[in-house]
Scaffold this motif. Structure first.
Motif, PDB file in Angstrom:
ATOM      1  N   THR A  49       0.849  -1.183   0.000  1.00 53.69           N
ATOM      2  CA  THR A  49       0.000   0.000   0.000  1.00 53.69           C
ATOM      3  C   THR A  49       0.887   1.235   0.000  1.00 53.69           C
ATOM      4  O   THR A  49       2.072   1.163   0.302  1.00 53.69           O
ATOM      5  CB  THR A  49      -0.918   0.042   1.240  1.00 53.69           C
ATOM      6  N   LEU A  50       0.303   2.380  -0.350  1.00 55.62           N
ATOM      7  CA  LEU A  50       1.054   3.632  -0.406  1.00 55.62           C
ATOM      8  C   LEU A  50       1.622   3.988   0.966  1.00 55.62           C
ATOM      9  O   LEU A  50       2.778   4.338   1.104  1.00 55.62           O
ATOM     10  CB  LEU A  50       0.156   4.765  -0.924  1.00 55.62           C
ATOM     11  N   HIS A  51       0.810   3.889   2.010  1.00 57.19           N
ATOM     12  CA  HIS A  51       1.257   4.144   3.383  1.00 57.19           C
ATOM     13  C   HIS A  51       1.561   2.808   4.039  1.00 57.19           C
ATOM     14  O   HIS A  51       0.872   1.833   3.818  1.00 57.19           O
ATOM     15  CB  HIS A  51       0.146   4.822   4.204  1.00 57.19           C
ATOM     16  N   ASP A  52       2.610   2.782   4.856  1.00 58.96           N
ATOM     17  CA  ASP A  52       2.876   1.592   5.654  1.00 58.96           C
ATOM     18  C   ASP A  52       1.841   1.598   6.767  1.00 58.96           C
ATOM     19  O   ASP A  52       1.779   2.529   7.556  1.00 58.96           O
ATOM     20  CB  ASP A  52       4.298   1.643   6.212  1.00 58.96           C
ATOM     21  N   ARG A  53       0.984   0.578   6.810  1.00 59.64           N
ATOM     22  CA  ARG A  53      -0.088   0.519   7.805  1.00 59.64           C
ATOM     23  C   ARG A  53      -0.055  -0.817   8.519  1.00 59.64           C
ATOM     24  O   ARG A  53       0.186  -1.853   7.907  1.00 59.64           O
ATOM     25  CB  ARG A  53      -1.446   0.703   7.138  1.00 59.64           C
ATOM     26  N   ARG A  54      -0.309  -0.753   9.815  1.00 60.35           N
ATOM     27  CA  ARG A  54      -0.405  -1.959  10.619  1.00 60.35           C
ATOM     28  C   ARG A  54      -1.652  -1.858  11.475  1.00 60.35           C
ATOM     29  O   ARG A  54      -2.058  -0.770  11.858  1.00 60.35           O
ATOM     30  CB  ARG A  54       0.835  -2.108  11.496  1.00 60.35           C
ATOM     31  N   PHE A  55      -2.224  -2.995  11.782  1.00 58.56           N
ATOM     32  CA  PHE A  55      -3.438  -3.041  12.573  1.00 58.56           C
ATOM     33  C   PHE A  55      -3.215  -3.958  13.772  1.00 58.56           C
ATOM     34  O   PHE A  55      -2.808  -5.096  13.606  1.00 58.56           O
ATOM     35  CB  PHE A  55      -4.614  -3.563  11.743  1.00 58.56           C
ATOM     36  N   MET A  56      -3.473  -3.434  14.966  1.00 53.08           N
ATOM     37  CA  MET A  56      -3.427  -4.256  16.162  1.00 53.08           C
ATOM     38  C   MET A  56      -4.850  -4.695  16.452  1.00 53.08           C
ATOM     39  O   MET A  56      -5.753  -3.857  16.576  1.00 53.08           O
ATOM     40  CB  MET A  56      -2.858  -3.477  17.355  1.00 53.08           C
ATOM     41  N   LYS A  57      -5.030  -6.006  16.526  1.00 54.00           N
ATOM     42  CA  LYS A  57      -6.363  -6.577  16.725  1.00 54.00           C
ATOM     43  C   LYS A  57      -6.395  -7.339  18.047  1.00 54.00           C
ATOM     44  O   LYS A  57      -5.379  -7.854  18.486  1.00 54.00           O
ATOM     45  CB  LYS A  57      -6.705  -7.508  15.568  1.00 54.00           C
ATOM     46  N   ASP A  58      -7.584  -7.389  18.656  1.00 56.80           N
ATOM     47  CA  ASP A  58      -7.705  -8.169  19.887  1.00 56.80           C
ATOM     48  C   ASP A  58      -7.794  -9.649  19.531  1.00 56.80           C
ATOM     49  O   ASP A  58      -7.761 -10.021  18.358  1.00 56.80           O
ATOM     50  CB  ASP A  58      -8.864  -7.687  20.755  1.00 56.80           C
ATOM     51  N   ALA A  59      -7.917 -10.489  20.543  1.00 53.92           N
ATOM     52  CA  ALA A  59      -7.925 -11.933  20.327  1.00 53.92           C
ATOM     53  C   ALA A  59      -9.083 -12.402  19.458  1.00 53.92           C
ATOM     54  O   ALA A  59      -9.000 -13.437  18.806  1.00 53.92           O
ATOM     55  CB  ALA A  59      -7.947 -12.657  21.669  1.00 53.92           C
ATOM     56  N   THR A  60     -10.167 -11.633  19.422  1.00 55.33           N
ATOM     57  CA  THR A  60     -11.334 -12.024  18.620  1.00 55.33           C
ATOM     58  C   THR A  60     -11.298 -11.435  17.208  1.00 55.33           C
ATOM     59  O   THR A  60     -12.207 -11.670  16.428  1.00 55.33           O
ATOM     60  CB  THR A  60     -12.643 -11.610  19.318  1.00 55.33           C
TER      61      THR A  60
ATOM     62  N   ASN B 298     -11.104  -8.028  16.430  1.00 51.12           N
ATOM     63  CA  ASN B 298     -11.551  -6.634  16.335  1.00 51.12           C
ATOM     64  C   ASN B 298     -10.341  -5.710  16.264  1.00 51.12           C
ATOM     65  O   ASN B 298      -9.411  -5.839  17.064  1.00 51.12           O
ATOM     66  CB  ASN B 298     -12.403  -6.254  17.554  1.00 51.12           C
ATOM     67  N   THR B 299     -10.358  -4.751  15.328  1.00 50.53           N
ATOM     68  CA  THR B 299      -9.246  -3.813  15.199  1.00 50.53           C
ATOM     69  C   THR B 299      -9.288  -2.805  16.330  1.00 50.53           C
ATOM     70  O   THR B 299     -10.272  -2.107  16.521  1.00 50.53           O
ATOM     71  CB  THR B 299      -9.294  -3.080  13.840  1.00 50.53           C
ATOM     72  N   LEU B 300      -8.196  -2.741  17.092  1.00 53.16           N
ATOM     73  CA  LEU B 300      -8.088  -1.811  18.209  1.00 53.16           C
ATOM     74  C   LEU B 300      -7.356  -0.546  17.800  1.00 53.16           C
ATOM     75  O   LEU B 300      -7.738   0.551  18.188  1.00 53.16           O
ATOM     76  CB  LEU B 300      -7.328  -2.454  19.367  1.00 53.16           C
ATOM     77  N   VAL B 301      -6.279  -0.714  17.036  1.00 49.75           N
ATOM     78  CA  VAL B 301      -5.421   0.401  16.660  1.00 49.75           C
ATOM     79  C   VAL B 301      -5.005   0.259  15.209  1.00 49.75           C
ATOM     80  O   VAL B 301      -4.661  -0.829  14.751  1.00 49.75           O
ATOM     81  CB  VAL B 301      -4.153   0.456  17.552  1.00 49.75           C
ATOM     82  N   ASN B 302      -5.035   1.381  14.507  1.00 49.55           N
ATOM     83  CA  ASN B 302      -4.578   1.492  13.131  1.00 49.55           C
ATOM     84  C   ASN B 302      -3.309   2.333  13.173  1.00 49.55           C
ATOM     85  O   ASN B 302      -3.362   3.519  13.464  1.00 49.55           O
ATOM     86  CB  ASN B 302      -5.683   2.168  12.311  1.00 49.55           C
ATOM     87  N   LEU B 303      -2.154   1.716  12.942  1.00 49.83           N
ATOM     88  CA  LEU B 303      -0.870   2.420  12.932  1.00 49.83           C
ATOM     89  C   LEU B 303      -0.537   2.794  11.500  1.00 49.83           C
ATOM     90  O   LEU B 303      -0.540   1.939  10.617  1.00 49.83           O
ATOM     91  CB  LEU B 303       0.228   1.526  13.494  1.00 49.83           C
TER      92      LEU B 303
ATOM     93  N   GLU C 103     -10.250   1.296  12.938  1.00 47.83           N
ATOM     94  CA  GLU C 103      -9.712   1.405  11.580  1.00 47.83           C
ATOM     95  C   GLU C 103      -9.748   2.842  11.076  1.00 47.83           C
ATOM     96  O   GLU C 103      -9.506   3.108   9.908  1.00 47.83           O
ATOM     97  CB  GLU C 103     -10.485   0.476  10.650  1.00 47.83           C
ATOM     98  N   SER C 104     -10.025   3.774  11.966  1.00 44.83           N
ATOM     99  CA  SER C 104     -10.162   5.182  11.611  1.00 44.83           C
ATOM    100  C   SER C 104      -8.836   5.801  11.181  1.00 44.83           C
ATOM    101  O   SER C 104      -7.759   5.352  11.573  1.00 44.83           O
ATOM    102  CB  SER C 104     -10.712   5.964  12.810  1.00 44.83           C
ATOM    103  N   LYS C 105      -8.929   6.857  10.377  1.00 47.81           N
ATOM    104  CA  LYS C 105      -7.790   7.702  10.032  1.00 47.81           C
ATOM    105  C   LYS C 105      -8.132   9.148  10.373  1.00 47.81           C
ATOM    106  O   LYS C 105      -7.428  10.065  10.010  1.00 47.81           O
ATOM    107  CB  LYS C 105      -7.474   7.595   8.534  1.00 47.81           C
ATOM    108  N   ASP C 106      -9.245   9.330  11.084  1.00 44.04           N
ATOM    109  CA  ASP C 106      -9.753  10.654  11.426  1.00 44.04           C
ATOM    110  C   ASP C 106      -8.986  11.223  12.612  1.00 44.04           C
ATOM    111  O   ASP C 106      -8.733  10.526  13.599  1.00 44.04           O
ATOM    112  CB  ASP C 106     -11.243  10.546  11.771  1.00 44.04           C
ATOM    113  N   GLU C 107      -8.616  12.487  12.529  1.00 44.63           N
ATOM    114  CA  GLU C 107      -7.830  13.161  13.579  1.00 44.63           C
ATOM    115  C   GLU C 107      -8.493  13.065  14.952  1.00 44.63           C
ATOM    116  O   GLU C 107      -7.816  12.984  15.965  1.00 44.63           O
ATOM    117  CB  GLU C 107      -7.620  14.629  13.191  1.00 44.63           C
ATOM    118  N   LYS C 108      -9.814  13.041  15.014  1.00 45.57           N
ATOM    119  CA  LYS C 108     -10.514  12.967  16.301  1.00 45.57           C
ATOM    120  C   LYS C 108     -10.314  11.606  16.982  1.00 45.57           C
ATOM    121  O   LYS C 108     -10.523  11.484  18.183  1.00 45.57           O
ATOM    122  CB  LYS C 108     -12.006  13.261  16.139  1.00 45.57           C
ATOM    123  N   ASP C 109      -9.886  10.590  16.229  1.00 44.92           N
ATOM    124  CA  ASP C 109      -9.652   9.257  16.780  1.00 44.92           C
ATOM    125  C   ASP C 109      -8.177   8.972  17.036  1.00 44.92           C
ATOM    126  O   ASP C 109      -7.802   7.836  17.328  1.00 44.92           O
ATOM    127  CB  ASP C 109     -10.228   8.195  15.833  1.00 44.92           C
ATOM    128  N   LEU C 110      -7.330  10.012  16.939  1.00 46.89           N
ATOM    129  CA  LEU C 110      -5.894   9.847  17.184  1.00 46.89           C
ATOM    130  C   LEU C 110      -5.665   9.455  18.643  1.00 46.89           C
ATOM    131  O   LEU C 110      -6.197  10.087  19.561  1.00 46.89           O
ATOM    132  CB  LEU C 110      -5.147  11.153  16.879  1.00 46.89           C
TER     133      LEU C 110
END
Length: 170
Positions: free
Chosen positions: A72-83, A85-90, A107-114
């Motif tokens: 992908t254009l941006h290097d992105r990683r997703f931290m998911k819980d054991a089930t 569910n995406t907890l953090v979008n890096l 999975e947000s990229k919105d500044e309010k969810d930083l």
């Protein structure tokens, strides 16, 4: 089940330690352990740019998964819980001088969810030292410092610009 733990998430194994005096909630209170937790990181096979790994407690119970989105254009990683569910979008910021990463809730990229930003402590450095700023920190002093990293096979998480160790990974 520990207080504050979501019922669908495993409770990490507990060792005999003193409770954490001033816990900091970064992702959510349901992921806060009120005691030190020993975790192990294991990598899965690297295929076509994927660098996925899991984080488990000392009993082998998976607590988190980290998955990257290859090619992908941006290097992105997703931290998911054991089930799953995406907890953090890096997300790595392109064109940043200090190799800056931003972490958003879900999975947000919105500044309010930083949740926080992390960047190299110095422009040129030989070790992976990072400054971590929580979303509400608009100052120059980081909330945390991470010294060491994957190449060193260990790291320490320090409180702000102090030598007060909050966590150690080896």
């Amino acid at each position: 089940m520990a207080t504050g733990q979501a019922s669908s998430n495993p409770v990490p194994a507990m060792r005999t330690h003193l409770p954490v005096e001033h816990p900091v909630v970064v992702i959510g209170p349901q992921y806060l352990a009120h005691y030190p937790v020993e975790l192990a990181v294991s990598t899965k096979a690297w295929t076509l740019g994927e660098n996925n790994f899991k984080v488990a407690d000392i009993n082998g119970t998976v607590i988190f998964h980290v998955k990257n989105k290859p090619l992908t254009l941006h290097d992105r990683r997703f931290m998911k819980d054991a089930t799953g569910n995406t907890l953090v979008n890096l997300r790595q910021k392109i064109m940043s001088v200090h190799s800056k990463w931003e972490a958003f809730g879900g999975e947000s990229k919105d500044e309010k969810d930083l949740l926080f930003t992390a960047k190299k402590s110095k422009l040129f450095q030989f070790k992976a030292d990072l400054d971590v700023f929580l979303a509400n920190n608009k100052g120059d002093v980081p909330d945390f410092k991470i010294k060491g990293g994957y190449a060193e096979h260990s790291c320490s998480v320090l409180l702000g610009d102090s030598n007060a160790m909050l966590a150690q990974v080896s």
